[in-house]
Design a protein around this motif. Structure first.
Motif, PDB file in Angstrom:
ATOM      1  N   ALA A 220     -97.187  30.564  54.926  1.00  0.00           N
ATOM      2  CA  ALA A 220     -96.849  32.146  55.109  1.00  0.00           C
ATOM      3  C   ALA A 220     -96.575  32.494  56.495  1.00  0.00           C
ATOM      4  O   ALA A 220     -95.878  33.115  57.007  1.00  0.00           O
ATOM      5  CB  ALA A 220     -97.850  33.033  54.530  1.00  0.00           C
ATOM      6  N   ILE A 221     -97.422  31.755  57.292  1.00  0.00           N
ATOM      7  CA  ILE A 221     -97.599  31.993  58.735  1.00  0.00           C
ATOM      8  C   ILE A 221     -96.279  31.293  59.572  1.00  0.00           C
ATOM      9  O   ILE A 221     -95.936  31.629  60.595  1.00  0.00           O
ATOM     10  CB  ILE A 221     -98.759  31.771  59.370  1.00  0.00           C
ATOM     11  N   VAL A 222     -96.101  30.124  58.911  1.00  0.00           N
ATOM     12  CA  VAL A 222     -95.037  29.305  59.394  1.00  0.00           C
ATOM     13  C   VAL A 222     -93.542  30.110  59.288  1.00  0.00           C
ATOM     14  O   VAL A 222     -92.759  30.083  60.030  1.00  0.00           O
ATOM     15  CB  VAL A 222     -94.905  27.964  58.801  1.00  0.00           C
ATOM     16  N   LYS A 223     -93.692  30.768  58.074  1.00  0.00           N
ATOM     17  CA  LYS A 223     -92.266  31.574  57.667  1.00  0.00           C
ATOM     18  C   LYS A 223     -92.023  32.587  58.857  1.00  0.00           C
ATOM     19  O   LYS A 223     -91.127  32.987  59.365  1.00  0.00           O
ATOM     20  CB  LYS A 223     -92.293  32.168  56.319  1.00  0.00           C
ATOM     21  N   GLU A 229     -88.518  32.442  65.614  1.00  0.00           N
ATOM     22  CA  GLU A 229     -87.594  31.403  66.471  1.00  0.00           C
ATOM     23  C   GLU A 229     -86.382  31.924  66.080  1.00  0.00           C
ATOM     24  O   GLU A 229     -85.308  31.866  66.998  1.00  0.00           O
ATOM     25  CB  GLU A 229     -88.038  30.149  66.186  1.00  0.00           C
ATOM     26  N   SER A 230     -85.991  32.146  64.781  1.00  0.00           N
ATOM     27  CA  SER A 230     -84.538  32.241  64.238  1.00  0.00           C
ATOM     28  C   SER A 230     -83.988  33.431  65.148  1.00  0.00           C
ATOM     29  O   SER A 230     -82.598  33.406  65.483  1.00  0.00           O
ATOM     30  CB  SER A 230     -84.336  32.476  62.671  1.00  0.00           C
ATOM     31  N   ILE A 231     -84.650  34.460  65.339  1.00  0.00           N
ATOM     32  CA  ILE A 231     -84.005  35.578  66.343  1.00  0.00           C
ATOM     33  C   ILE A 231     -83.608  35.137  67.552  1.00  0.00           C
ATOM     34  O   ILE A 231     -82.550  35.580  67.989  1.00  0.00           O
ATOM     35  CB  ILE A 231     -85.113  36.656  66.409  1.00  0.00           C
ATOM     36  N   GLN A 232     -84.275  34.260  68.211  1.00  0.00           N
ATOM     37  CA  GLN A 232     -84.018  33.956  69.557  1.00  0.00           C
ATOM     38  C   GLN A 232     -82.793  32.812  69.438  1.00  0.00           C
ATOM     39  O   GLN A 232     -81.793  32.907  70.405  1.00  0.00           O
ATOM     40  CB  GLN A 232     -85.098  33.223  70.076  1.00  0.00           C
ATOM     41  N   PHE A 233     -82.575  32.097  68.485  1.00  0.00           N
ATOM     42  CA  PHE A 233     -81.648  30.949  68.413  1.00  0.00           C
ATOM     43  C   PHE A 233     -80.429  31.608  67.696  1.00  0.00           C
ATOM     44  O   PHE A 233     -79.402  30.921  67.423  1.00  0.00           O
ATOM     45  CB  PHE A 233     -81.969  29.965  67.593  1.00  0.00           C
ATOM     46  N   ASN A 234     -80.282  32.709  67.091  1.00  0.00           N
ATOM     47  CA  ASN A 234     -79.201  33.365  66.470  1.00  0.00           C
ATOM     48  C   ASN A 234     -79.101  32.685  65.111  1.00  0.00           C
ATOM     49  O   ASN A 234     -79.916  32.240  64.332  1.00  0.00           O
ATOM     50  CB  ASN A 234     -78.181  33.529  67.207  1.00  0.00           C
ATOM     51  N   TYR A 239     -83.358  27.047  58.409  1.00  0.00           N
ATOM     52  CA  TYR A 239     -84.779  26.085  57.840  1.00  0.00           C
ATOM     53  C   TYR A 239     -84.853  26.408  56.270  1.00  0.00           C
ATOM     54  O   TYR A 239     -84.121  27.259  55.782  1.00  0.00           O
ATOM     55  CB  TYR A 239     -85.699  26.699  58.552  1.00  0.00           C
ATOM     56  N   ALA A 240     -85.615  25.555  55.746  1.00  0.00           N
ATOM     57  CA  ALA A 240     -85.679  25.647  54.231  1.00  0.00           C
ATOM     58  C   ALA A 240     -87.085  24.935  54.064  1.00  0.00           C
ATOM     59  O   ALA A 240     -87.709  24.151  54.913  1.00  0.00           O
ATOM     60  CB  ALA A 240     -84.684  24.776  53.517  1.00  0.00           C
ATOM     61  N   ILE A 278     -84.089  22.544  60.023  1.00  0.00           N
ATOM     62  CA  ILE A 278     -85.600  22.209  59.750  1.00  0.00           C
ATOM     63  C   ILE A 278     -85.927  22.394  58.409  1.00  0.00           C
ATOM     64  O   ILE A 278     -85.615  23.434  57.836  1.00  0.00           O
ATOM     65  CB  ILE A 278     -86.586  23.078  60.774  1.00  0.00           C
ATOM     66  N   LEU A 279     -86.603  21.188  57.729  1.00  0.00           N
ATOM     67  CA  LEU A 279     -86.859  21.226  56.449  1.00  0.00           C
ATOM     68  C   LEU A 279     -88.279  20.968  56.332  1.00  0.00           C
ATOM     69  O   LEU A 279     -88.857  20.112  57.052  1.00  0.00           O
ATOM     70  CB  LEU A 279     -86.230  20.215  55.865  1.00  0.00           C
ATOM     71  N   ILE A 280     -89.193  21.901  55.837  1.00  0.00           N
ATOM     72  CA  ILE A 280     -90.610  21.678  55.574  1.00  0.00           C
ATOM     73  C   ILE A 280     -90.840  21.349  54.153  1.00  0.00           C
ATOM     74  O   ILE A 280     -90.314  22.210  53.245  1.00  0.00           O
ATOM     75  CB  ILE A 280     -91.449  22.706  56.077  1.00  0.00           C
ATOM     76  N   ARG A 281     -91.452  20.263  53.688  1.00  0.00           N
ATOM     77  CA  ARG A 281     -91.649  19.896  52.308  1.00  0.00           C
ATOM     78  C   ARG A 281     -93.303  19.442  52.349  1.00  0.00           C
ATOM     79  O   ARG A 281     -93.734  18.909  53.124  1.00  0.00           O
ATOM     80  CB  ARG A 281     -90.677  18.980  51.794  1.00  0.00           C
ATOM     81  N   SER A 282     -93.910  19.755  51.009  1.00  0.00           N
ATOM     82  CA  SER A 282     -95.037  19.035  50.549  1.00  0.00           C
ATOM     83  C   SER A 282     -94.976  18.331  49.266  1.00  0.00           C
ATOM     84  O   SER A 282     -94.504  18.602  48.548  1.00  0.00           O
ATOM     85  CB  SER A 282     -96.053  20.179  50.404  1.00  0.00           C
TER      86      SER A 282
END
Length: 346
Positions: A220-223, A229-234, A239-240, A278-282
């Motif tokens: 949740a906090i990573v989202k 960050e996505s605001i700055q990078f436009n 990410y997924a 960026i891909l985050i998976r578990s």
């Protein structure tokens, strides 16, 4: 069981066995015809007296702190003590059986026998002392091990607290830099970033005292962080998430995934003109949880991705999980870098 209770049980049991053994030896070597009431009473008197005098010996040992002595200093004292306590006990026993309560059917008093009894009882008392001191040596070593473990645990807790306290200024510095870059050019976006950073800081404060958080709390906090960050990078950052639902309740160190994502952005996406993904998976694998953060780019041979954040995470993993946890950052393909975090399930 209390030490005092254990001591008295051992005293009663030990000297009881000694008395029965003495009677058994008379039965075997002198024959059953010599087992008379007076002989039984004699052995009982001997057993009770040795019980009492061994206890007095223990009192003397404790009063003079012999249990704290080295073997070299203790040995001569122990030998002399065993001889003295044996002489006293035999004197008392002979006084009872020959003068206070004369027993018929026993051998007459003899100085040769008296000295012989002192010698044999000295061996018995030396054996008793050896068992007594062996117990204390074992207990002392056990306490020493426990104290070492407690000290190690306290040092690890202190080290972990220091490492966790390093997270807040490190992360806050980066986040404030991002807001500063937008506060003049895009105030609306800056306000949105402030909202996200407030969530991040609340999370950081809330779980700062916790050693571990659930994977769902961390995701949740990573989202929030990625939205920030996505605001700055436009449009340069996408990410997924591919999160195994069965892994959401597993405990991990707080800010662990956030640090990996931050690292991926700093050394991967931000270095690419067109940005990246960026891909985050578990994934649950046998006895551990594997978390992967994949980003576009390549890890250069001369590049070392071990800034404050990653070093901090490695140290926290070592403290919490020992050698069972693992962190690797490597090129997983020609266009992808993967940070792989392995967390044991128990």
């Amino acid at each position: 069981m209390k030490q005092s209770t254990l001591y008295w049980l051992c005293q009663i049991f030990g000297w009881g066995i000694y008395t029965l053994f003495s009677i058994g030896m008379i039965y075997v070597f002198a024959g059953p015809q010599n087992i008379s009431p007076n002989i039984l009473l004699l052995q009982l008197i001997i057993g009770v007296c040795l019980f009492v005098f061994s206890h007095l010996f223990r009192w003397f040992i404790k009063r003079n702190d012999w249990t704290q002595l080295s073997i070299k200093s203790l040995l001569p004292k122990l030998i002399l003590g065993a001889i003295v306590i044996s002489t006293l006990s035999q004197s008392f026993i002979h006084l009872i059986i020959y003068f206070v309560l004369p027993l018929k059917g026993i051998m007459p008093f003899s100085w040769t026998n008296f000295v012989g009894f002192i010698g044999s009882v000295s061996i018995v008392m030396a054996s008793w002392s050896t068992l007594y001191f062996a117990y204390h040596v074992i207990q002392r070593n056990r306490r020493s091990e426990i104290e070492k473990l407690e000290l190690t645990s306290a040092l690890q807790e202190a080290e972990l607290a220091i490492l966790k306290n390093q997270i807040n200024p490190h992360f806050l510095f980066n986040a404030l830099n991002n807001i500063r870059s937008l506060i003049l050019s895009d105030p609306e976006q800056a306000r949105s970033m402030v909202t996200h950073i407030s969530e991040l800081l609340r999370y950081s404060i809330q779980f700062n005292a916790a050693e571990k958080v659930t994977l769902s709390q961390e995701i949740a906090i990573v989202k929030d962080y990625l939205q920030l960050e996505s605001i700055q990078f436009n449009d340069r950052l996408t990410y997924a998430f591919e999160i195994d639902d069965t892994s959401l309740d597993i405990k991990i160190p707080p800010m662990a995934i956030q640090l990996l994502v931050e690292n991926a952005i700093k050394h991967g996406v931000s270095q690419m003109t067109a940005g990246g993904n960026i891909l985050i998976r578990s994934v649950l694998e046998n006895d551990h949880l594997r978390i992967e953060v994949c980003n576009d780019g390549q890890l250069k041979a001369k590049s070392k991705r071990e800034g404050i954040g990653l070093k901090n995470l490695i140290e926290r993993l070592k403290i919490l999980f020992g050698h069972f946890a693992e962190l690797k950052v490597e090129n997983s393909s020609e266009n992808t870098v993967t940070a792989s975090l392995k967390i044991p399930l128990s």
